[in-house]
Design an enzyme around this catalytic site. Sequence first.
Site, PDB file in Angstrom:
ATOM      1  N   THR A 146      46.004  44.089  37.687  1.00  0.00           N
ATOM      2  CA  THR A 146      45.003  42.414  37.334  1.00  0.00           C
ATOM      3  C   THR A 146      45.931  42.341  36.876  1.00  0.00           C
ATOM      4  O   THR A 146      46.708  42.246  35.942  1.00  0.00           O
ATOM      5  CB  THR A 146      44.015  43.723  36.041  1.00  0.00           C
ATOM      6  N   GLU A 160      39.991  38.457  42.577  1.00  0.00           N
ATOM      7  CA  GLU A 160      38.492  38.377  41.960  1.00  0.00           C
ATOM      8  C   GLU A 160      38.275  37.027  40.866  1.00  0.00           C
ATOM      9  O   GLU A 160      39.562  37.641  40.108  1.00  0.00           O
ATOM     10  CB  GLU A 160      37.568  39.107  42.134  1.00  0.00           C
ATOM     11  N   ARG A 201      40.133  45.363  50.294  1.00  0.00           N
ATOM     12  CA  ARG A 201      38.869  45.516  50.402  1.00  0.00           C
ATOM     13  C   ARG A 201      39.096  46.018  51.858  1.00  0.00           C
ATOM     14  O   ARG A 201      38.132  47.090  51.839  1.00  0.00           O
ATOM     15  CB  ARG A 201      38.590  44.245  51.111  1.00  0.00           C
ATOM     16  N   GLU A 222      33.802  36.989  49.599  1.00  0.00           N
ATOM     17  CA  GLU A 222      32.627  36.450  50.063  1.00  0.00           C
ATOM     18  C   GLU A 222      32.665  34.616  50.848  1.00  0.00           C
ATOM     19  O   GLU A 222      32.145  33.696  51.692  1.00  0.00           O
ATOM     20  CB  GLU A 222      32.269  35.749  49.202  1.00  0.00           C
ATOM     21  N   ASP A 282      35.714  47.212  34.322  1.00  0.00           N
ATOM     22  CA  ASP A 282      35.700  45.919  35.328  1.00  0.00           C
ATOM     23  C   ASP A 282      34.327  46.525  35.499  1.00  0.00           C
ATOM     24  O   ASP A 282      33.991  47.264  35.929  1.00  0.00           O
ATOM     25  CB  ASP A 282      36.516  46.098  36.443  1.00  0.00           C
ATOM     26  N   LYS A 299      41.752  48.565  43.643  1.00  0.00           N
ATOM     27  CA  LYS A 299      41.475  47.820  42.502  1.00  0.00           C
ATOM     28  C   LYS A 299      42.738  47.876  41.367  1.00  0.00           C
ATOM     29  O   LYS A 299      42.847  47.362  40.629  1.00  0.00           O
ATOM     30  CB  LYS A 299      40.343  47.949  41.433  1.00  0.00           C
ATOM     31  N   ASP A 355      40.983  40.138  39.036  1.00  0.00           N
ATOM     32  CA  ASP A 355      40.793  41.441  40.368  1.00  0.00           C
ATOM     33  C   ASP A 355      41.852  41.601  41.135  1.00  0.00           C
ATOM     34  O   ASP A 355      40.552  41.676  42.018  1.00  0.00           O
ATOM     35  CB  ASP A 355      40.076  41.965  39.409  1.00  0.00           C
ATOM     36  N   TYR A 398      35.215  53.563  48.417  1.00  0.00           N
ATOM     37  CA  TYR A 398      34.329  53.803  46.939  1.00  0.00           C
ATOM     38  C   TYR A 398      33.071  54.213  47.569  1.00  0.00           C
ATOM     39  O   TYR A 398      32.484  54.359  45.962  1.00  0.00           O
ATOM     40  CB  TYR A 398      34.109  51.913  47.060  1.00  0.00           C
ATOM     41  N   GLN A 423      39.158  49.711  49.247  1.00  0.00           N
ATOM     42  CA  GLN A 423      38.166  49.612  49.493  1.00  0.00           C
ATOM     43  C   GLN A 423      36.862  49.955  49.803  1.00  0.00           C
ATOM     44  O   GLN A 423      35.804  50.879  49.232  1.00  0.00           O
ATOM     45  CB  GLN A 423      37.782  48.184  48.744  1.00  0.00           C
ATOM     46  N   GLU A 441      37.382  36.203  37.889  1.00  0.00           N
ATOM     47  CA  GLU A 441      36.401  36.633  36.300  1.00  0.00           C
ATOM     48  C   GLU A 441      37.408  36.350  35.140  1.00  0.00           C
ATOM     49  O   GLU A 441      38.290  35.326  35.260  1.00  0.00           O
ATOM     50  CB  GLU A 441      37.148  38.993  36.406  1.00  0.00           C
ATOM     51  N   HIS A 501      27.830  37.512  43.953  1.00  0.00           N
ATOM     52  CA  HIS A 501      28.961  38.190  44.020  1.00  0.00           C
ATOM     53  C   HIS A 501      27.279  38.606  44.470  1.00  0.00           C
ATOM     54  O   HIS A 501      27.972  39.635  45.435  1.00  0.00           O
ATOM     55  CB  HIS A 501      30.236  38.561  43.055  1.00  0.00           C
TER      56      HIS A 501
HETATM   57 MN    MN Z   1      36.814  43.003  39.553  1.00  0.00          MN
END
Ligand code: MN
Length: 418
Positions: free
Chosen positions: A254, A198, A234, A360, A125, A250, A230, A241, A237, A200, A132
């Site tokens: 998916t 997400e 959060r 977002e 990914d 993640k 995805d 991360y 993450q 995508e 973003h």
């Molecule tokens: Mn992603």
Amino acid sequence: MPLNSSWVSSANSAETDFPLNNLPYGVFSTDTLDARCGVAIGDMIFDMYAAEEQGIIDLTDEPLFDVPFWNELMEQGPAVWTALRNRLTDLLAEGSKDQALVEPLLVPMANATLHMPLVVSEFTDFYAGRHHATNVGTMFRGPENALPPNWLHIPIGYNGRASSVVVSGTDIRRPWGQLKSPDHDLPAFLPSRRFDLELEMGAIVGMASDGPITVDEADAAIFGYVLLNDWSARDIQAWEYQPLGPFQAKATATSISPWIVTKAALEPFRTSTPDREFELLDHLKDTGPMLYDIDLSVTLAPEGKTATTIAQTNYREMYYSSAQQLAHHSTSGCPMNVGDLLGSGTISGPTKSERGSLLELSWGGKEPVTLDTGDTRTFLEDDDRLTLTGHAKGDGYRVGFGTCSGTILAALDDPYKC
Ligand code: MN
């Protein structure tokens, strides 16, 4: 390019995702048919297993459609990809002399269950949407450091998990994980409270490589595209991360749309990447238009309620194309395989309504999104149903992806408590 007319009348509607111009590849079953490859045409599916058995499709010495996935066709390479598309176009076109042969092999889509269209070899990914990355970077690190210094020079990515890629319609269980709220000194093991989507696109690699390949070679190696969600925790993450990137945040799931829209079908909709702030190094330089003009949207429906469109954007907003991502992926000598899936990164546009994640849209949870039902959301709640859709618009027709949906299930009881 105008609509290519088909004798399948539903394929000639301006509203269908699946006119003769599209011919996307999926896997389906019915009450009486085992899972098999099929091609969408209007509101019908053309049974490729039966077509090959009856000699209507006869491209190779060994059968291609005795398995319920499209990897074997991909492994044949671009000449056979083209031959199949040409044969399907002949068989399904208005005035085809083979209509009587093909008609009995069409199955109503309404009676079919759709399955994973390919065996995903590996999943990577990326993080290649500038809006973003700027939005997330601003929230996490402040506006001065929003884009990391490498961002304008390479498409940043992480190696994800093929094992949790699922087809649209699969329920998504809210994960547990280790997370730490800013108000506590120590982490806790809890169900994610900031579970997100997400928006995508996914590119599917159709030709293997073993060593560095050019952007042109990478473009040639891509077989087709799907919508991709995805799912992202959060809170997990944010804690895990640094410094190696996302891991368990993640890994839950998916989702991909069930129809692979081929690169050939998208050819009329090619468009260029945006202007470059820094010239890219030679191995990543743009060599032609390698993005596509594809309108994308996300809806959210609380349990038992109508869906609200929460975001609308376009694939052309990406900073790097999938071909550039694939070329970059190969630079280290990393072998790439047939069936590799490359997520584009979240696709957000410049305005608020174009943001492809709730992180977002709700600005980190500070600005709840109000749905048409009056409900509000910062992140996903149990039983929410998320649906991605996308299509390229032609003259009187569209090339669509179908839908990519998933419903959030409540977290299980603590998995480590006896
Ligand atoms: Mn992603």
